[in-house]
Design a protein around this motif. Structure first.
Motif, short mmCIF file in Angstrom:
data_model
loop_
_atom_site.label_atom_id
_atom_site.label_comp_id
_atom_site.label_asym_id
_atom_site.label_seq_id
_atom_site.Cartn_x
_atom_site.Cartn_y
_atom_site.Cartn_z
N LEU A 1 -29.70 -31.04 3.21
CA LEU A 1 -29.39 -29.76 2.58
C LEU A 1 -28.67 -29.96 1.25
N ILE A 2 -27.69 -30.84 1.25
CA ILE A 2 -26.92 -31.09 0.03
C ILE A 2 -27.78 -31.79 -1.01
N GLY A 3 -28.59 -32.75 -0.57
CA GLY A 3 -29.43 -33.49 -1.51
C GLY A 3 -30.56 -32.68 -2.11
N ASP B 86 -26.95 -18.64 -1.83
CA ASP B 86 -27.96 -17.58 -1.80
C ASP B 86 -28.62 -17.50 -0.42
N GLU B 87 -28.92 -18.65 0.17
CA GLU B 87 -29.55 -18.66 1.49
C GLU B 87 -28.60 -18.10 2.54
N TRP C 221 -33.13 -14.69 15.04
CA TRP C 221 -31.68 -14.54 14.96
C TRP C 221 -31.01 -15.85 15.37
N ARG C 222 -31.48 -16.44 16.47
CA ARG C 222 -30.91 -17.71 16.93
C ARG C 222 -31.12 -18.81 15.89
N ASP D 118 -29.10 -22.21 11.33
CA ASP D 118 -29.19 -22.50 9.89
C ASP D 118 -27.89 -22.14 9.18
N ARG D 119 -27.32 -21.02 9.57
CA ARG D 119 -26.07 -20.57 8.95
C ARG D 119 -24.96 -21.61 9.15
N GLN D 120 -24.86 -22.14 10.37
CA GLN D 120 -23.85 -23.18 10.65
C GLN D 120 -24.08 -24.41 9.80
#
Length: 183
Positions: free
Chosen positions: A88-90, A99-100, A147-148, A153-155
């Motif tokens: 994700l960082i790369g 934004d996501e 939602w799950r 993804d949010r975490q």
């Protein structure tokens, strides 16, 4: 030619190598599984499966666990978590991650308002309502899945954002050290 190939759809055993299938299964297991089980699922030879699993253990991607007298394999969830955060960082700017995160939050807020619930668990409990049509049930079931996924993804995104500066600093330190060694 198989029927699926005629229709333009190929099975994964036609498009992925045995080792790719084994890796895909081993790294996504939800519970420890045996070589035999993984071999069957991957449609791969037992020897190839055992060899690939041992290679994945050596790489730290999966681990061996004892279940009674049997050896089973499961993902090394810590390694996989950090690889996802690293990717994700790369692959994304800090702004893209923000934004996501905002888009996920907006989507969850919409579901909360639409269904009058606070969590996907509450929405899941609503599936027992007698007055829901089969279409409503399917829609809610799909939303629960999304939602799950959004929560997971949010975490990951939150972890990536919290580590973003540390990773950038580490990259700069390594680049400076490499420049110093080259001169």
């Amino acid at each position: 030619m198989s029927e699926s190939s005629r229709d333009g759809v190929r099975s994964w055993s036609e498009t992925d190598s045995a080792r790719e299938r084994i890796r895909s299964i081993a790294e996504t297991l939800r519970e420890p599984r045996s070589v035999n089980w993984i071999s069957d699922q991957a449609e791969a030879a037992w020897g190839t499966t055992k060899e690939e699993l041992e290679s994945l253990v050596e790489q730290g991607r999966i681990r061996r666990v004892a279940v009674g007298d049997a050896t089973r394999y499961e993902p090394d969830y810590t390694t996989l978590l950090f690889e996802e955060i690293r990717a994700l960082i790369g692959d994304n700017s800090r702004e893209a991650l923000r934004d996501e995160l905002a888009a996920i939050t907006e989507e969850v807020e919409t579901w909360r308002e639409t269904y009058g619930v606070e969590t996907w668990e509450e929405l899941e409990r609503s599936l027992a309502d007698d007055d829901l049509s089969s279409e409503d049930l399917r829609e809610r079931r799909d939303v629960i899945g999304f939602w799950r996924e959004n929560e997971a993804d949010r975490q990951l995104i939150k972890h990536a954002l919290s580590l973003y500066s540390d990773v950038e600093s580490a990259r700069e330190t390594m680049a400076d050290a490499a420049d110093g060694a080259a001169s």
